[in-house]
Design a protein around this motif. Structure first.
Motif, PDB file in Angstrom:
ATOM      1  N   SER A 200     -29.347 -12.166 -11.579  1.00 53.12           N
ATOM      2  CA  SER A 200     -29.470 -12.584 -12.967  1.00 53.12           C
ATOM      3  C   SER A 200     -29.477 -11.374 -13.895  1.00 53.12           C
ATOM      4  O   SER A 200     -30.221 -10.423 -13.676  1.00 53.12           O
ATOM      5  CB  SER A 200     -30.767 -13.375 -13.153  1.00 53.12           C
ATOM      6  N   PRO A 201     -28.661 -11.414 -14.957  1.00 49.10           N
ATOM      7  CA  PRO A 201     -28.643 -10.304 -15.906  1.00 49.10           C
ATOM      8  C   PRO A 201     -29.865 -10.278 -16.815  1.00 49.10           C
ATOM      9  O   PRO A 201     -30.007  -9.377 -17.626  1.00 49.10           O
ATOM     10  CB  PRO A 201     -27.375 -10.560 -16.719  1.00 49.10           C
ATOM     11  N   ILE A 202     -30.754 -11.269 -16.672  1.00 47.65           N
ATOM     12  CA  ILE A 202     -31.951 -11.300 -17.519  1.00 47.65           C
ATOM     13  C   ILE A 202     -33.228 -11.045 -16.726  1.00 47.65           C
ATOM     14  O   ILE A 202     -34.318 -11.132 -17.272  1.00 47.65           O
ATOM     15  CB  ILE A 202     -32.051 -12.631 -18.299  1.00 47.65           C
ATOM     16  N   ARG A 203     -33.099 -10.723 -15.444  1.00 41.98           N
ATOM     17  CA  ARG A 203     -34.297 -10.374 -14.675  1.00 41.98           C
ATOM     18  C   ARG A 203     -34.900  -9.108 -15.260  1.00 41.98           C
ATOM     19  O   ARG A 203     -34.206  -8.231 -15.754  1.00 41.98           O
ATOM     20  CB  ARG A 203     -33.948 -10.155 -13.201  1.00 41.98           C
ATOM     21  N   ILE A 204     -36.206  -9.028 -15.147  1.00 37.68           N
ATOM     22  CA  ILE A 204     -36.937  -7.917 -15.756  1.00 37.68           C
ATOM     23  C   ILE A 204     -36.388  -6.557 -15.324  1.00 37.68           C
ATOM     24  O   ILE A 204     -36.233  -5.654 -16.144  1.00 37.68           O
ATOM     25  CB  ILE A 204     -38.459  -8.039 -15.495  1.00 37.68           C
ATOM     26  N   ALA A 205     -36.062  -6.392 -14.047  1.00 31.61           N
ATOM     27  CA  ALA A 205     -35.584  -5.104 -13.546  1.00 31.61           C
ATOM     28  C   ALA A 205     -34.210  -4.744 -14.115  1.00 31.61           C
ATOM     29  O   ALA A 205     -33.872  -3.561 -14.201  1.00 31.61           O
ATOM     30  CB  ALA A 205     -35.542  -5.112 -12.018  1.00 31.61           C
ATOM     31  N   ALA A 206     -33.419  -5.742 -14.505  1.00 39.48           N
ATOM     32  CA  ALA A 206     -32.088  -5.489 -15.038  1.00 39.48           C
ATOM     33  C   ALA A 206     -32.104  -5.169 -16.527  1.00 39.48           C
ATOM     34  O   ALA A 206     -31.136  -4.642 -17.052  1.00 39.48           O
ATOM     35  CB  ALA A 206     -31.185  -6.702 -14.785  1.00 39.48           C
ATOM     36  N   VAL A 207     -33.208  -5.470 -17.205  1.00 40.21           N
ATOM     37  CA  VAL A 207     -33.225  -5.366 -18.658  1.00 40.21           C
ATOM     38  C   VAL A 207     -34.175  -4.291 -19.174  1.00 40.21           C
ATOM     39  O   VAL A 207     -33.831  -3.545 -20.085  1.00 40.21           O
ATOM     40  CB  VAL A 207     -33.580  -6.737 -19.284  1.00 40.21           C
ATOM     41  N   LEU A 208     -35.371  -4.214 -18.616  1.00 41.25           N
ATOM     42  CA  LEU A 208     -36.368  -3.265 -19.123  1.00 41.25           C
ATOM     43  C   LEU A 208     -36.340  -1.954 -18.358  1.00 41.25           C
ATOM     44  O   LEU A 208     -36.172  -1.939 -17.136  1.00 41.25           O
ATOM     45  CB  LEU A 208     -37.767  -3.875 -19.030  1.00 41.25           C
ATOM     46  N   SER A 209     -36.554  -0.860 -19.078  1.00 43.57           N
ATOM     47  CA  SER A 209     -36.662   0.444 -18.429  1.00 43.57           C
ATOM     48  C   SER A 209     -37.900   0.460 -17.537  1.00 43.57           C
ATOM     49  O   SER A 209     -38.818  -0.350 -17.707  1.00 43.57           O
ATOM     50  CB  SER A 209     -36.787   1.548 -19.482  1.00 43.57           C
ATOM     51  N   ALA A 210     -37.939   1.407 -16.614  1.00 45.50           N
ATOM     52  CA  ALA A 210     -39.098   1.534 -15.730  1.00 45.50           C
ATOM     53  C   ALA A 210     -40.373   1.749 -16.540  1.00 45.50           C
ATOM     54  O   ALA A 210     -41.429   1.189 -16.217  1.00 45.50           O
ATOM     55  CB  ALA A 210     -38.884   2.682 -14.742  1.00 45.50           C
ATOM     56  N   GLU A 211     -40.278   2.525 -17.611  1.00 41.86           N
ATOM     57  CA  GLU A 211     -41.449   2.779 -18.456  1.00 41.86           C
ATOM     58  C   GLU A 211     -41.964   1.484 -19.097  1.00 41.86           C
ATOM     59  O   GLU A 211     -43.166   1.197 -19.063  1.00 41.86           O
ATOM     60  CB  GLU A 211     -41.094   3.791 -19.543  1.00 41.86           C
ATOM     61  N   HIS A 212     -41.068   0.701 -19.664  1.00 48.03           N
ATOM     62  CA  HIS A 212     -41.482  -0.532 -20.327  1.00 48.03           C
ATOM     63  C   HIS A 212     -41.920  -1.591 -19.323  1.00 48.03           C
ATOM     64  O   HIS A 212     -42.883  -2.330 -19.588  1.00 48.03           O
ATOM     65  CB  HIS A 212     -40.373  -1.061 -21.237  1.00 48.03           C
ATOM     66  N   ARG A 213     -41.262  -1.654 -18.171  1.00 54.99           N
ATOM     67  CA  ARG A 213     -41.712  -2.575 -17.115  1.00 54.99           C
ATOM     68  C   ARG A 213     -43.120  -2.217 -16.688  1.00 54.99           C
ATOM     69  O   ARG A 213     -43.984  -3.078 -16.560  1.00 54.99           O
ATOM     70  CB  ARG A 213     -40.788  -2.497 -15.894  1.00 54.99           C
ATOM     71  N   GLY A 214     -43.368  -0.937 -16.472  1.00 52.57           N
ATOM     72  CA  GLY A 214     -44.692  -0.484 -16.046  1.00 52.57           C
ATOM     73  C   GLY A 214     -45.761  -0.807 -17.074  1.00 52.57           C
ATOM     74  O   GLY A 214     -46.863  -1.242 -16.725  1.00 52.57           O
ATOM     75  N   ARG A 215     -45.428  -0.600 -18.315  1.00 51.48           N
ATOM     76  CA  ARG A 215     -46.395  -0.904 -19.384  1.00 51.48           C
ATOM     77  C   ARG A 215     -46.717  -2.389 -19.417  1.00 51.48           C
ATOM     78  O   ARG A 215     -47.871  -2.783 -19.515  1.00 51.48           O
ATOM     79  CB  ARG A 215     -45.818  -0.460 -20.721  1.00 51.48           C
ATOM     80  N   LEU A 216     -45.692  -3.224 -19.326  1.00 48.90           N
ATOM     81  CA  LEU A 216     -45.917  -4.664 -19.319  1.00 48.90           C
ATOM     82  C   LEU A 216     -46.698  -5.076 -18.075  1.00 48.90           C
ATOM     83  O   LEU A 216     -47.684  -5.810 -18.163  1.00 48.90           O
ATOM     84  CB  LEU A 216     -44.579  -5.416 -19.377  1.00 48.90           C
ATOM     85  N   MET A 217     -46.279  -4.593 -16.923  1.00 49.51           N
ATOM     86  CA  MET A 217     -46.900  -5.003 -15.662  1.00 49.51           C
ATOM     87  C   MET A 217     -48.355  -4.545 -15.557  1.00 49.51           C
ATOM     88  O   MET A 217     -49.135  -5.164 -14.828  1.00 49.51           O
ATOM     89  CB  MET A 217     -46.089  -4.497 -14.470  1.00 49.51           C
ATOM     90  N   SER A 218     -48.741  -3.532 -16.296  1.00 50.36           N
ATOM     91  CA  SER A 218     -50.142  -3.106 -16.269  1.00 50.36           C
ATOM     92  C   SER A 218     -51.062  -4.163 -16.871  1.00 50.36           C
ATOM     93  O   SER A 218     -52.280  -4.094 -16.724  1.00 50.36           O
ATOM     94  CB  SER A 218     -50.318  -1.759 -16.981  1.00 50.36           C
ATOM     95  N   HIS A 219     -50.482  -5.164 -17.519  1.00 53.42           N
ATOM     96  CA  HIS A 219     -51.256  -6.255 -18.121  1.00 53.42           C
ATOM     97  C   HIS A 219     -51.085  -7.574 -17.368  1.00 53.42           C
ATOM     98  O   HIS A 219     -51.489  -8.629 -17.861  1.00 53.42           O
ATOM     99  CB  HIS A 219     -50.868  -6.432 -19.590  1.00 53.42           C
ATOM    100  N   ALA A 220     -50.493  -7.493 -16.183  1.00 55.30           N
ATOM    101  CA  ALA A 220     -50.230  -8.702 -15.396  1.00 55.30           C
ATOM    102  C   ALA A 220     -51.440  -9.116 -14.573  1.00 55.30           C
ATOM    103  O   ALA A 220     -52.254  -8.288 -14.172  1.00 55.30           O
ATOM    104  CB  ALA A 220     -49.053  -8.456 -14.453  1.00 55.30           C
ATOM    105  N   ARG A 221     -51.505 -10.418 -14.328  1.00 55.68           N
ATOM    106  CA  ARG A 221     -52.510 -11.007 -13.446  1.00 55.68           C
ATOM    107  C   ARG A 221     -51.750 -11.876 -12.455  1.00 55.68           C
ATOM    108  O   ARG A 221     -50.865 -12.647 -12.850  1.00 55.68           O
ATOM    109  CB  ARG A 221     -53.453 -11.842 -14.305  1.00 55.68           C
ATOM    110  N   GLU A 222     -52.048 -11.743 -11.167  1.00 59.55           N
ATOM    111  CA  GLU A 222     -51.358 -12.543 -10.160  1.00 59.55           C
ATOM    112  C   GLU A 222     -51.922 -13.954 -10.120  1.00 59.55           C
ATOM    113  O   GLU A 222     -53.139 -14.142 -10.130  1.00 59.55           O
ATOM    114  CB  GLU A 222     -51.478 -11.888  -8.781  1.00 59.55           C
ATOM    115  N   VAL A 223     -51.015 -14.950 -10.123  1.00 58.13           N
ATOM    116  CA  VAL A 223     -51.400 -16.357 -10.052  1.00 58.13           C
ATOM    117  C   VAL A 223     -50.494 -17.070  -9.051  1.00 58.13           C
ATOM    118  O   VAL A 223     -49.421 -16.575  -8.704  1.00 58.13           O
ATOM    119  CB  VAL A 223     -51.313 -17.061 -11.430  1.00 58.13           C
ATOM    120  N   ASN A 224     -50.954 -18.233  -8.619  1.00 59.51           N
ATOM    121  CA  ASN A 224     -50.183 -19.075  -7.709  1.00 59.51           C
ATOM    122  C   ASN A 224     -50.150 -20.493  -8.246  1.00 59.51           C
ATOM    123  O   ASN A 224     -51.134 -20.973  -8.813  1.00 59.51           O
ATOM    124  CB  ASN A 224     -50.817 -19.089  -6.309  1.00 59.51           C
ATOM    125  N   PHE A 225     -49.021 -21.166  -8.038  1.00 57.54           N
ATOM    126  CA  PHE A 225     -48.873 -22.572  -8.395  1.00 57.54           C
ATOM    127  C   PHE A 225     -48.401 -23.319  -7.156  1.00 57.54           C
ATOM    128  O   PHE A 225     -47.407 -22.918  -6.544  1.00 57.54           O
ATOM    129  CB  PHE A 225     -47.827 -22.758  -9.511  1.00 57.54           C
TER     130      PHE A 225
END
Length: 154
Positions: free
Chosen positions: A5-30
């Motif tokens: 997918s051309p819209i997956r996070i790894a394809a769109v955001l730089s490593a720096e911006h991905r890291g910044r966003l992911m530092s605010h992530a919480r793991e969940v399950n559905f």
């Protein structure tokens, strides 16, 4: 073979911006069959799929169940309504398989975006690309549901 997918996070955001966003992530399950959100309800979070499949759905008049619009998999964004006032879901989402995801608090991410214009621009462009693709998928699905069939009535 599926195309990434051309819209997956790894394809769109730089490593720096991905890291910044992911530092605010919480793991969940559905669990399979869980409603993640429903159209018309407040949009307070968003998710990035780690594993499993989430189906986006739209209610269709005359149908008991909502119509599927798109299936999302690993690395894909679930939800864009969190970024645009009035922050209300425009579609619904359901876990079609057990889903593991990263969850983000929408208000916190919007505050990060406001505080760092480069980060905010990157996230905004990513969500905009996602939104454009989702609108096209929804349009295509609605045409599948409502367009006259070739040769029908002839």
């Amino acid at each position: 073979m599926s195309t990434p997918s051309p819209i997956r996070i790894a394809a769109v955001l730089s490593a720096e911006h991905r890291g910044r966003l992911m530092s605010h992530a919480r793991e969940v399950n559905f669990p399979e069959g869980a409603r993640i959100f429903d159209e018309g309800t407040p949009s307070r979070s968003f998710w990035i799929v780690r594993s499993g499949t989430v189906t986006l759905q739209i209610p269709v008049s005359g149908r008991r169940r909502p119509a599927p619009v798109e299936n999302l998999g690993p690395g894909e964004l679930v939800g864009w309504s969190w970024l645009f006032p009035p922050y209300v879901w425009q579609l619904s989402a359901e876990a079609m398989t057990p889903v593991r995801a990263y969850e983000f608090d929408a208000t916190s991410v919007r505050m990060l975006m406001d505080a760092d214009p480069a980060f905010g621009s990157a996230i905004g462009h990513w969500v905009g690309r996602v939104l454009a693709m989702r609108l096209q998928q929804t349009r295509t699905r609605l045409l599948d549901l409502y367009a006259p069939r070739a040769g029908a009535g002839l």
